[in-house]
Design an enzyme around this catalytic site. Structure first.
Site, PDB file in Angstrom:
ATOM      1  CG  ASN A   9       1.429  50.821 -29.414  1.00 34.40           C
ATOM      2  OD1 ASN A   9       2.007  51.675 -28.747  1.00 34.40           O
ATOM      3  ND2 ASN A   9       0.333  50.192 -28.987  1.00 34.40           N
ATOM      4  CE  LYS A  11       1.318  46.942 -27.338  1.00 30.82           C
ATOM      5  NZ  LYS A  11       0.636  45.669 -27.124  1.00 30.82           N
ATOM      6  CG  HIS A  96      -3.714  49.910 -27.632  1.00 28.75           C
ATOM      7  ND1 HIS A  96      -3.650  48.903 -26.692  1.00 28.75           N
ATOM      8  CD2 HIS A  96      -3.020  49.488 -28.708  1.00 28.75           C
ATOM      9  CE1 HIS A  96      -2.924  47.910 -27.193  1.00 28.75           C
ATOM     10  NE2 HIS A  96      -2.525  48.235 -28.412  1.00 28.75           N
ATOM     11  CD  GLU A  98      -1.498  46.981 -24.464  1.00 29.21           C
ATOM     12  OE1 GLU A  98      -0.804  48.014 -24.537  1.00 29.21           O
ATOM     13  OE2 GLU A  98      -1.220  45.926 -25.076  1.00 29.21           O
ATOM     14  CD  GLU A 172      -3.707  46.717 -31.958  1.00 32.79           C
ATOM     15  OE1 GLU A 172      -2.584  46.556 -32.444  1.00 32.79           O
ATOM     16  OE2 GLU A 172      -3.894  47.174 -30.814  1.00 32.79           O
ATOM     17  N   GLY A 178       0.146  40.437 -28.045  1.00 33.35           N
ATOM     18  CA  GLY A 178       1.221  40.012 -27.155  1.00 33.35           C
ATOM     19  C   GLY A 178       1.162  38.547 -26.768  1.00 33.35           C
ATOM     20  CB  SER A 218       0.908  37.987 -32.363  1.00 30.84           C
ATOM     21  OG  SER A 218       0.677  37.975 -30.958  1.00 30.84           O
TER      22      SER A 218
HETATM   23  P1  13P Z   1       1.871  42.795 -30.288  1.00 30.68           P
HETATM   24  O1  13P Z   1       2.347  43.053 -31.708  1.00 30.68           O
HETATM   25  O2  13P Z   1       2.979  42.800 -29.300  1.00 30.68           O
HETATM   26  O3  13P Z   1       0.955  41.649 -30.216  1.00 30.68           O
HETATM   27  O4  13P Z   1       0.993  44.101 -29.898  1.00 30.68           O
HETATM   28  C1  13P Z   1      -0.009  44.510 -30.746  1.00 30.68           C
HETATM   29  C2  13P Z   1      -0.486  45.833 -30.301  1.00 30.68           C
HETATM   30  O5  13P Z   1      -1.155  45.942 -29.293  1.00 30.68           O
HETATM   31  C3  13P Z   1      -0.111  46.999 -31.105  1.00 30.68           C
HETATM   32  O6  13P Z   1      -0.835  48.119 -30.724  1.00 30.68           O
END
Ligand code: 13P
Length: 257
Positions: A9, A11, A96, A98, A172, A178, A218
């Protein structure tokens, strides 16, 4: 049996030019996807066309990161199913954290999006997961159940008939995204087990067993193999590491080893 999936992903990262550069860095090095394994990559809307073109050659399924539930209308700034379908997109990421945190996505809008996109013929990967505060308050399972029940309780947005076919799940934990704080394989497996139990109870054992449940938060080449050893972890949804060609290739390799 259910598919194993490595999904990246991106983003809000990479311009069209950078997308081209990424694909030229991995070109010729991508392991052929073994039967039962799939590589997916969710890219920004502006890069979908170029990624579809470059991804086709490499066998990577390219997906959109967010698509509106309505097919057209007065929704400034949004993209619709027919728009992405026309350029060749069949895969969409929904819900997601976010989107939930920054753009007001709720369990209800996630369900609306999922059911509309599934009815339009898309494959959907829906994201769920608890925040740090929810985990610390011992509410992880309750939150996961609520997020799933929004999709599977009877009603207009019921997605049960698609589960394990065109609908799969990514777990997640928000506190692991992150942050470099990966859930331990035990913590992740416990949540995945709970998710599978809820899917069995709310849809069916057959659909639940056919559902790929991906872990995200992560994930890196250093921890992916350990996570994949867990019985109910069927792959990874990877943010940061999926932006680095070397890590991307290593993660694809690990999925299939
Ligand atoms: P990270 O792998 O950067 O922690 O992000 C995970 C994520 O949100 C994937 O959709």
């Amino acid at each position: 049996m259910r598919r194993k999936i490595f999904a990246g992903n991106w983003k809000m990262n990479y311009t069209v030019k950078e997308t081209r550069e990424f694909f030229s860095a991995i070109e010729g090095k991508i392991p052929a996807a073994k039967s039962g394994c799939e590589f997916q990559l969710y890219v920004p809307a502006l890069s979908l066309t170029i990624a579809l073109d470059l991804g086709k050659k490499s066998g990577i399924t390219i997906g959109a990161q967010n698509v509106h539930w309505e097919t057209k209308g007065a929704f400034t700034g949004e993209v619709s199913g027919p728009m992405v379908k026309e350029i060749g997109v069949n895969q969409v990421l929904v819900g997601h954290s976010e989107r939930r945190q920054h753009f007001g996505e709720t369990n209800t809008t996630v369900a609306k999006r999922c059911s509309s996109l599934l009815k339009q013929g898309f494959n959907v990967l829906v994201c769920i997961g608890e925040t740090r505060a929810e985990r610390e308050a011992g509410k992880t399972n309750t939150v996961l159940r609520q997020q799933l029940m929004a999709l599977f309780h009877e009603g207009e947005h019921h997605c049960g008939s698609y589960l394990g076919k065109s609908l799969h799940v990514a777990y997640e934990p928000v506190w692991a995204i992150g942050t470099g704080l990966t859930a331990t394989p035990e913590q992740a497996e416990e949540a995945h087990q709970e998710i599978r139990t809820v899917l069995t109870k709310s849809v069916s054992e057959e659909a639940s067993k056919a559902t790929s449940i991906l872990y995200g938060g992560s994930v890196t080449p250093a921890n992916f193999a350990e996570l994949l050893k867990c019985e109910n972890i069927d792959g990874g949804l990877v943010g940061g590491a999926s932006l680095k060609p070397q890590d991307w290739l290593a993660l694809a390799q690990i999925l299939q080893s």
